[in-house]
Scaffold this motif. Structure first.
Motif, mmCIF file in Angstrom:
data_model
loop_
_atom_site.group_PDB
_atom_site.id
_atom_site.type_symbol
_atom_site.label_atom_id
_atom_site.label_comp_id
_atom_site.label_asym_id
_atom_site.label_seq_id
_atom_site.Cartn_x
_atom_site.Cartn_y
_atom_site.Cartn_z
ATOM 1 N N ALA A 80 -3.055 -0.300 -5.295
ATOM 2 C CA ALA A 80 -2.009 0.053 -4.330
ATOM 3 C C ALA A 80 -2.461 1.116 -3.345
ATOM 4 O O ALA A 80 -1.654 1.621 -2.567
ATOM 5 C CB ALA A 80 -0.756 0.530 -5.061
ATOM 6 N N LEU A 81 -3.755 1.478 -3.363
ATOM 7 C CA LEU A 81 -4.282 2.484 -2.457
ATOM 8 C C LEU A 81 -4.995 1.828 -1.284
ATOM 9 O O LEU A 81 -5.632 0.784 -1.434
ATOM 10 C CB LEU A 81 -5.267 3.407 -3.183
ATOM 11 C CG LEU A 81 -4.738 4.230 -4.353
ATOM 12 C CD1 LEU A 81 -5.871 5.030 -4.967
ATOM 13 C CD2 LEU A 81 -3.606 5.147 -3.915
ATOM 14 N N ARG A 82 -4.898 2.448 -0.120
ATOM 15 C CA ARG A 82 -5.793 2.111 0.980
ATOM 16 C C ARG A 82 -6.933 3.119 0.943
ATOM 17 O O ARG A 82 -6.715 4.325 1.040
ATOM 18 C CB ARG A 82 -5.081 2.167 2.333
ATOM 19 C CG ARG A 82 -6.007 1.770 3.490
ATOM 20 C CD ARG A 82 -5.306 1.786 4.834
ATOM 21 N NE ARG A 82 -4.852 3.098 5.230
ATOM 22 C CZ ARG A 82 -4.585 3.455 6.501
ATOM 23 N NH1 ARG A 82 -4.750 2.578 7.480
ATOM 24 N NH2 ARG A 82 -4.139 4.662 6.772
ATOM 25 N N ILE A 83 -8.160 2.616 0.816
ATOM 26 C CA ILE A 83 -9.332 3.477 0.672
ATOM 27 C C ILE A 83 -10.121 3.441 1.971
ATOM 28 O O ILE A 83 -10.544 2.379 2.421
ATOM 29 C CB ILE A 83 -10.204 3.021 -0.512
ATOM 30 C CG1 ILE A 83 -9.363 2.974 -1.793
ATOM 31 C CG2 ILE A 83 -11.401 3.938 -0.688
ATOM 32 C CD1 ILE A 83 -10.089 2.376 -2.983
ATOM 33 N N ILE A 84 -10.305 4.607 2.571
ATOM 34 C CA ILE A 84 -10.994 4.727 3.856
ATOM 35 C C ILE A 84 -12.193 5.648 3.691
ATOM 36 O O ILE A 84 -12.105 6.697 3.046
ATOM 37 C CB ILE A 84 -10.059 5.286 4.944
ATOM 38 C CG1 ILE A 84 -8.933 4.286 5.236
ATOM 39 C CG2 ILE A 84 -10.826 5.599 6.227
ATOM 40 C CD1 ILE A 84 -7.928 4.786 6.259
ATOM 41 N N SER A 85 -13.314 5.240 4.279
ATOM 42 C CA SER A 85 -14.498 6.096 4.311
ATOM 43 C C SER A 85 -14.848 6.399 5.757
ATOM 44 O O SER A 85 -14.797 5.521 6.622
ATOM 45 C CB SER A 85 -15.685 5.410 3.620
ATOM 46 O OG SER A 85 -16.782 6.303 3.516
ATOM 47 N N VAL A 86 -15.183 7.657 6.013
ATOM 48 C CA VAL A 86 -15.434 8.131 7.379
ATOM 49 C C VAL A 86 -16.926 8.400 7.553
ATOM 50 O O VAL A 86 -17.615 8.839 6.624
ATOM 51 C CB VAL A 86 -14.618 9.412 7.655
ATOM 52 C CG1 VAL A 86 -15.007 10.036 8.975
ATOM 53 C CG2 VAL A 86 -13.131 9.090 7.640
ATOM 54 N N GLU A 87 -17.418 8.132 8.764
ATOM 55 C CA GLU A 87 -18.829 8.378 9.066
ATOM 56 C C GLU A 87 -18.953 9.175 10.361
ATOM 57 O O GLU A 87 -18.237 8.907 11.337
ATOM 58 C CB GLU A 87 -19.577 7.052 9.202
ATOM 59 C CG GLU A 87 -21.081 7.217 9.360
ATOM 60 C CD GLU A 87 -21.817 5.911 9.130
ATOM 61 O OE1 GLU A 87 -22.122 5.609 7.976
ATOM 62 O OE2 GLU A 87 -22.078 5.203 10.125
ATOM 63 N N TYR A 88 -19.841 10.159 10.365
ATOM 64 C CA TYR A 88 -20.146 10.945 11.558
ATOM 65 C C TYR A 88 -21.623 11.314 11.498
ATOM 66 O O TYR A 88 -22.268 11.237 10.448
ATOM 67 C CB TYR A 88 -19.266 12.196 11.630
ATOM 68 C CG TYR A 88 -19.380 13.108 10.425
ATOM 69 C CD1 TYR A 88 -20.255 14.181 10.423
ATOM 70 C CD2 TYR A 88 -18.611 12.888 9.279
ATOM 71 C CE1 TYR A 88 -20.376 15.015 9.323
ATOM 72 C CE2 TYR A 88 -18.712 13.704 8.172
ATOM 73 C CZ TYR A 88 -19.602 14.771 8.199
ATOM 74 O OH TYR A 88 -19.719 15.571 7.103
ATOM 75 N N ASP A 89 -22.200 11.711 12.631
ATOM 76 C CA ASP A 89 -23.641 11.966 12.696
ATOM 77 C C ASP A 89 -23.952 13.411 12.357
ATOM 78 O O ASP A 89 -23.223 14.335 12.719
ATOM 79 C CB ASP A 89 -24.174 11.617 14.085
ATOM 80 C CG ASP A 89 -23.469 12.396 15.177
ATOM 81 O OD1 ASP A 89 -22.236 12.279 15.277
ATOM 82 O OD2 ASP A 89 -24.149 13.142 15.914
ATOM 83 N N ARG B 82 1.414 7.818 5.085
ATOM 84 C CA ARG B 82 1.593 7.700 3.630
ATOM 85 C C ARG B 82 1.042 8.963 2.967
ATOM 86 O O ARG B 82 0.337 9.751 3.587
ATOM 87 C CB ARG B 82 0.834 6.488 3.087
ATOM 88 C CG ARG B 82 1.120 5.171 3.791
ATOM 89 C CD ARG B 82 0.317 4.063 3.108
ATOM 90 N NE ARG B 82 0.410 2.798 3.816
ATOM 91 C CZ ARG B 82 -0.440 2.381 4.741
ATOM 92 N NH1 ARG B 82 -1.469 3.148 5.066
ATOM 93 N NH2 ARG B 82 -0.284 1.219 5.334
ATOM 94 N N PRO B 83 1.309 9.144 1.686
ATOM 95 C CA PRO B 83 0.669 10.245 0.948
ATOM 96 C C PRO B 83 -0.856 10.106 0.987
ATOM 97 O O PRO B 83 -1.389 9.000 0.963
ATOM 98 C CB PRO B 83 1.211 10.070 -0.471
ATOM 99 C CG PRO B 83 2.511 9.350 -0.286
ATOM 100 C CD PRO B 83 2.323 8.442 0.873
ATOM 101 N N VAL B 84 -1.547 11.247 1.058
ATOM 102 C CA VAL B 84 -2.995 11.251 1.264
ATOM 103 C C VAL B 84 -3.669 12.122 0.208
ATOM 104 O O VAL B 84 -3.180 13.205 -0.133
ATOM 105 C CB VAL B 84 -3.366 11.780 2.665
ATOM 106 C CG1 VAL B 84 -4.877 11.727 2.882
ATOM 107 C CG2 VAL B 84 -2.647 10.994 3.747
ATOM 108 N N ILE C 170 0.852 -1.185 0.000
ATOM 109 C CA ILE C 170 0.000 0.000 0.000
ATOM 110 C C ILE C 170 0.891 1.239 0.000
ATOM 111 O O ILE C 170 1.725 1.425 0.892
ATOM 112 C CB ILE C 170 -0.933 0.002 1.227
ATOM 113 C CG1 ILE C 170 -1.785 -1.275 1.237
ATOM 114 C CG2 ILE C 170 -1.817 1.239 1.212
ATOM 115 C CD1 ILE C 170 -2.645 -1.457 0.011
ATOM 116 N N LYS C 171 0.718 2.087 -1.010
ATOM 117 C CA LYS C 171 1.621 3.215 -1.202
ATOM 118 C C LYS C 171 1.000 4.565 -0.871
ATOM 119 O O LYS C 171 1.714 5.559 -0.727
ATOM 120 C CB LYS C 171 2.128 3.223 -2.643
ATOM 121 C CG LYS C 171 2.904 1.963 -3.019
ATOM 122 C CD LYS C 171 3.407 2.019 -4.450
ATOM 123 C CE LYS C 171 4.215 0.770 -4.806
ATOM 124 N NZ LYS C 171 4.707 0.807 -6.207
ATOM 125 N N ALA C 172 -0.337 4.639 -0.777
ATOM 126 C CA ALA C 172 -0.992 5.921 -0.491
ATOM 127 C C ALA C 172 -2.388 5.663 0.054
ATOM 128 O O ALA C 172 -2.924 4.552 -0.056
ATOM 129 C CB ALA C 172 -1.061 6.794 -1.746
#
Length: 650
Positions: free
Chosen positions: A445-454, A490-492, A392-394
């Motif tokens: 090669a990406l780590r994909i993150i999704s964020v949740e808030y109310d 990592r780079p974002v 994972i590079k970014a």
């Protein structure tokens, strides 16, 4: 024959003999006849029994192979005779003695040379088709971490074993191996045993009552106002009063859906939902997690999980609690013993992206072999969810906006044929989360993150203190969670929609002020703003009567006039940041949504720096491409590849 002849002679003598007296001779001969006849019958019976047993032994077939095929769904071990004096033959005895001698020689050489026991000689007593199972089990418990990971990978890629061999590994493997198998994409579900039986409920109790008792057993002091409110509500309100409550929003998890729909169901289910929401917030406190485990919470939550198989809302909250408990490493053994790893291994293979992502978060928090980061509530990894050899590079982070969610905000644009409520196995036709389906394939090669808030639109039924729902509070909370997840190492690239863009800017501003968060802003390569109101909306132009009627929430008020702190660092002059971070603003030029039509998108979405791209869609659909080759997705993909070009090449 001689015995029969003797009996005949005796009988004749009885008839012809005259002396001694007839009475004495008669009874003596009778006794002799009985004696010899009994001996004949007894001896004959013993002889026949011996012959039958000998014949049976001679004709008995070895049915071990047949029984193994017949019972191969069970786990068994080979039996060994305890009689040391039993003779197995000279060849067998010589073979055993040779094996003992070889073992002694190898053990001695291993001690001298400090080499491990050779695998080829450590299984000399095991049948050939069993060697692979036991060698992999032994390898999975090695002191060498790389050897353990390799063993788990080989197990997960094996698909030709018999059922009983999978079951042997399921019973004999350690928790690390079990968690590794659950996080391996190709693992067979037969590696996982069924969860242990749940304890029986008391005669005068129910799951609803047990859940209330669990909530009441948790500490009720030193809690913030939100947790106190929901805890007291769940404990004090009866089922009848809850059934009478209609409307309002319940939005701890940020799915943006009114729970008024669920109030028409069985009242006890509604009470359970209230209790679960409160326990979710309690589980964010480590000491409360210990109380949940000590009071049988893992088993009770598993019972609820089984009862509400068809209720995604209940299952989601249960998995949020387990995921929070998994953040505490001292509770890992309890979670594994209670059978949650087996349940999550099955959930990982679900076609429901929400269910699979919650399960992936739990297993990632349990997996301390390959994962150093910890994913707190509201932070979900969309890719990679399984163990992978791909470096994972970014990182690419998705931040939704007002009334959005971690998954539904980023779905493909709805069509008349698409049915969102049911999972669609053919992701080429429709995807409920394009970052997981499309972007993961195009950029593995990406780590994909999704964020949740109310979030909420109105404060008519507001329950949490205002400071918890401000942009400043949320940005600080999200920044802390994302840093714990390794964001900044990592780079974002950030991808935001609506109010999410304001949160991104606020997080970067806070990161620039805190030395421990400096890596977040230093490694930020770019930001995509989907219809972000950088300069606020014209909500303040509402008439006084309409503002009283809507009673807008704090989020809406902050959108109406964006604080100066949210305009930094990108919208205010800052040469250093402009050189390191390049934004891309995408704004809608189609018909605006009614609730947001007072926002001047053309003016408000223009950040003043970076590219500005108008698109003929409304505010909600601007982050939902119609298909993979649509301009919205292709331009997003192009921006990510260009921004991370140097990082992906290295």
């Amino acid at each position: 024959m001689s015995l029969a002849a003797y009996c005949v002679i005796c009988c004749r003598r009885i008839g012809t003999s005259t002396s001694p007296p007839k009475s004495d001779t008669y009874w003596r001969d009778i006794r002799n006849i009985i004696k010899f006849t009994g001996s004949l019958i007894l001896g004959g019976s013993l002889f026949l029994t011996y012959e039958v047993l000998a014949l049976k032994k001679a004709l008995t077939l070895d049915t071990q192979v047949v029984e193994r095929e017949k019972m191969k769904s069970y786990i068994y071990v080979h039996t060994i005779s305890l009689d040391k004096g039993e003779n197995h033959g000279i060849a067998w005895q010589a073979r055993k003695e040779l094996h003992k001698a070889v073992r002694k020689v190898l053990a001695t050489s291993a001690k001298i040379l400090r080499n491990p026991f050779a695998d080829a000689f450590s299984t000399v007593d095991i049948e050939d088709h069993e060697c692979a199972v036991w060698l992999l089990l032994r390898k999975s418990k090695s002191d060498d971490k790389m050897a353990r990971l390799e063993a788990v990978r080989e197990m997960s890629e094996t698909h030709h074993w018999h059922d009983y061999q999978y079951r042997i590994i399921a019973q004999a493997c350690d928790p690390k191996t079990l968690i590794g198998l659950a996080r391996s994409k190709e693992s067979d579900l037969r590696f996982f045993l069924l969860p242990p039986p749940l304890p029986y409920l008391k005669e005068d109790s129910s799951t609803e009552e047990e859940l209330r008792q669990l909530l009441a057993s948790l500490p009720q002091t030193e809690l913030d106002e939100c947790i106190q409110y929901f805890t007291s509500l769940a404990l004090s309100e009866s089922s009848q009063s809850l059934a009478a409550q209609k409307g309002g929003l319940w939005c701890f998890g940020g799915n943006g859906l009114p729970y008024a729909e669920s109030f028409g169901e069985v009242p006890s289910a509604t009470v359970e939902m209230f209790c679960l929401e409160a326990i979710v917030k309690h589980s964010e406190i480590s000491t409360h997690c210990d109380k949940i485990e000590a009071n049988g919470g893992l088993q009770l939550l598993q019972r609820l999980y089984r009862l509400h198989k068809d209720c995604p809302k209940v299952q989601r909250n249960i998995m949020r609690i387990i995921g929070n408990m998994a953040l505490n490493e001292h509770l890992h053994s309890s979670i594994v013993r209670s059978g949650w790893v087996s349940i999550m291994a099955e959930a990982m293979k679900s076609h429901h992206i929400m269910e699979a992502s919650h399960a992936a978060r739990i297993l990632a928090n349990l997996d301390r072999e390959t994962v150093q980061e910890k994913y707190q509530d509201g932070v979900y990894v969309l890719h990679p969810q399984y163990r992978t050899s791909q470096p994972i590079k970014a990182d690419v982070l998705f931040i939704h906006g007002l009334m959005g969610a971690a998954f539904k905000t980023w779905r493909q644009q709805d069509s008349e044929q698409a049915v969102i409520q049911k999972p669609i196995e053919d992701e080429d036709k429709y995807t409920t989360c394009w970052p997981k389906t499309w972007l993961a394939k195009d950029c593995p090669a990406l780590r994909i993150i999704s964020v949740e808030y109310d979030t909420s639109l109105s404060d008519w039924r507001a329950r949490c203190p205002l400071e918890r729902r401000s942009i400043a509070f949320r940005s600080d909370e999200l920044l802390r969670k994302l840093r714990a997840a390794g964001v900044g190492d990592r780079p974002v690239v950030w991808i935001s929609h609506s109010m999410g863009g304001l949160l991104v800017k606020k997080m970067l501003l806070e990161a620039s002020k805190k030395p421990e968060m400096s890596t977040v802003i230093n490694n930020t390569r770019g930001i995509i703003f989907y219809s972000v109101p950088h300069h606020g909306s014209h909500l303040a132009e509402y008439s006084v009567n309409i503002r009283y009627l809507l009673f807008p929430s704090l989020e809406v008020k902050e959108l109406s006039k964006v604080p100066l702190s949210c305009k930094s660092p990108l919208s205010q002059p800052n040469q250093n940041l402009e050189q390191s971070i390049w934004p891309l603003s995408v704004l809608p030029s189609g018909k605006p949504i009614f609730l947001l039509r007072f926002i001047d998108f053309l003016f408000s979405s223009d950040l003043g720096i970076g590219d500005l791209i108008p698109v003929d869609v409304n505010h909600l659909n601007i982050c939902k491409p119609k298909k993979k080759d649509a301009f919205l997705y292709q331009r997003t993909l192009q921006f990510i590849r260009e921004t991370l070009a140097k990082d992906l090449e290295n």
